[in-house]
Write a protein that holds these residues in place. Structure first.
Motif, short mmCIF file in Angstrom:
data_model
loop_
_atom_site.label_atom_id
_atom_site.label_comp_id
_atom_site.label_asym_id
_atom_site.label_seq_id
_atom_site.Cartn_x
_atom_site.Cartn_y
_atom_site.Cartn_z
N ASN A 82 23.90 103.36 116.83
CA ASN A 82 24.27 104.12 115.65
C ASN A 82 23.07 104.37 114.77
N ARG A 83 22.27 103.34 114.61
CA ARG A 83 21.10 103.48 113.75
C ARG A 83 20.12 104.50 114.34
N GLN A 84 20.03 104.47 115.68
CA GLN A 84 19.16 105.42 116.35
C GLN A 84 19.65 106.85 116.08
N LEU A 85 20.96 107.03 116.20
CA LEU A 85 21.56 108.35 115.97
C LEU A 85 21.27 108.81 114.54
N ILE A 86 21.50 107.90 113.60
CA ILE A 86 21.25 108.23 112.20
C ILE A 86 19.80 108.59 111.97
N THR A 87 18.91 107.78 112.56
CA THR A 87 17.48 108.04 112.40
C THR A 87 17.11 109.41 112.94
N ASP A 88 17.62 109.74 114.12
CA ASP A 88 17.33 111.04 114.73
C ASP A 88 17.87 112.19 113.89
N VAL A 89 19.13 112.05 113.49
CA VAL A 89 19.76 113.10 112.69
C VAL A 89 18.98 113.34 111.39
N LEU A 90 18.70 112.25 110.68
CA LEU A 90 17.98 112.39 109.42
C LEU A 90 16.59 112.96 109.65
N GLY A 91 15.98 112.58 110.78
CA GLY A 91 14.65 113.10 111.11
C GLY A 91 14.69 114.61 111.27
N VAL A 92 15.74 115.09 111.93
CA VAL A 92 15.89 116.53 112.13
C VAL A 92 16.14 117.23 110.79
N VAL A 93 17.03 116.64 110.01
CA VAL A 93 17.35 117.22 108.70
C VAL A 93 16.09 117.35 107.85
N ALA A 94 15.25 116.34 107.93
CA ALA A 94 14.03 116.34 107.14
C ALA A 94 13.09 117.46 107.56
N LYS A 95 13.27 117.98 108.78
CA LYS A 95 12.38 119.03 109.27
C LYS A 95 12.88 120.44 108.98
N ILE A 96 14.08 120.56 108.42
CA ILE A 96 14.59 121.88 108.09
C ILE A 96 13.70 122.50 107.01
N PRO A 97 13.10 123.65 107.33
CA PRO A 97 12.19 124.29 106.38
C PRO A 97 12.89 124.85 105.16
N LEU A 98 12.13 124.99 104.07
CA LEU A 98 12.66 125.54 102.83
C LEU A 98 13.21 126.95 103.07
N GLY A 99 14.35 127.23 102.46
CA GLY A 99 14.92 128.56 102.60
C GLY A 99 15.72 128.75 103.88
N LYS A 100 15.80 127.70 104.71
CA LYS A 100 16.59 127.78 105.94
C LYS A 100 17.69 126.73 105.91
N VAL A 101 18.70 126.90 106.76
CA VAL A 101 19.76 125.90 106.85
C VAL A 101 20.06 125.65 108.33
N ALA A 102 20.63 124.48 108.60
CA ALA A 102 21.00 124.14 109.98
C ALA A 102 22.49 123.81 109.96
N THR A 103 23.14 123.94 111.12
CA THR A 103 24.56 123.60 111.18
C THR A 103 24.71 122.19 111.75
N TYR A 104 25.86 121.59 111.52
CA TYR A 104 26.12 120.23 112.01
C TYR A 104 26.00 120.22 113.53
N GLY A 105 26.62 121.19 114.17
CA GLY A 105 26.59 121.25 115.62
C GLY A 105 25.18 121.41 116.16
N GLN A 106 24.40 122.20 115.46
CA GLN A 106 23.02 122.42 115.87
C GLN A 106 22.26 121.11 115.87
N ILE A 107 22.38 120.37 114.79
CA ILE A 107 21.70 119.08 114.67
C ILE A 107 22.22 118.11 115.72
N ALA A 108 23.53 118.10 115.89
CA ALA A 108 24.15 117.20 116.88
C ALA A 108 23.57 117.48 118.26
N ALA A 109 23.41 118.77 118.58
CA ALA A 109 22.89 119.15 119.89
C ALA A 109 21.44 118.69 120.04
#
Length: 101
Positions: free
Chosen positions: A5-32
């Motif tokens: 679970n912690r690994q999943l959280i770490t990965d997800v948050l890592g991806v979220v942190a990479k979303i550039p300014l002015g852009k958005v990502a979807t939950y499914g996109q991050i999950a994938a």
DNA sequence: CGCTTGACTCGCC
DNA sequence: GGGCGAGCCAAGC
């Protein structure tokens, strides 16, 4: 909280942190991206508790239809200030601002 | 320990 | 475009 679970959280948050300014990502996109294409819901849950895991731009994460988080009134002004285009008061123009990781 | 709920998504109508 | 139902997983009670 197991290790996986912690690994999943770490990965997800890592991806979220990479979303550039002015852009958005979807939950499914991050999950994938983290290897769990069918766990969009889990991403949502992680986002809900994201503030407790650390500080991340979780306001840049929306649903597949571009809908904002229900009940989170601060999300809209935050996205607007970053230049994210809106379709209506509750939906971003996902087609134009979707993050192409 | 089991049931309910939820910041989801997709196919179908 | 919008409503319905099913699948999925973890957190709360």
């Amino acid at each position: 909280m197991t290790k996986m679970n912690r690994q999943l959280i770490t990965d997800v948050l890592g991806v979220v942190a990479k979303i550039p300014l002015g852009k958005v990502a979807t939950y499914g996109q991050i999950a994938a991206i983290v290897g769990r294409p069918h766990d969009a819901r889990l991403v949502g849950r992680i986002m809900h508790n994201a503030s407790k895991y650390g500080k991340y731009p979780c306001h840049r994460v929306v649903t597949a239809t571009g809908r904002l988080v229900p009940g989170w009134l601060d999300q809209r002004p935050m996205l607007i200030s970053e230049g994210v285009p809106f379709r209506d008061s509750d939906h971003v123009d996902i087609k134009r601002c979707r993050w192409q990781g």
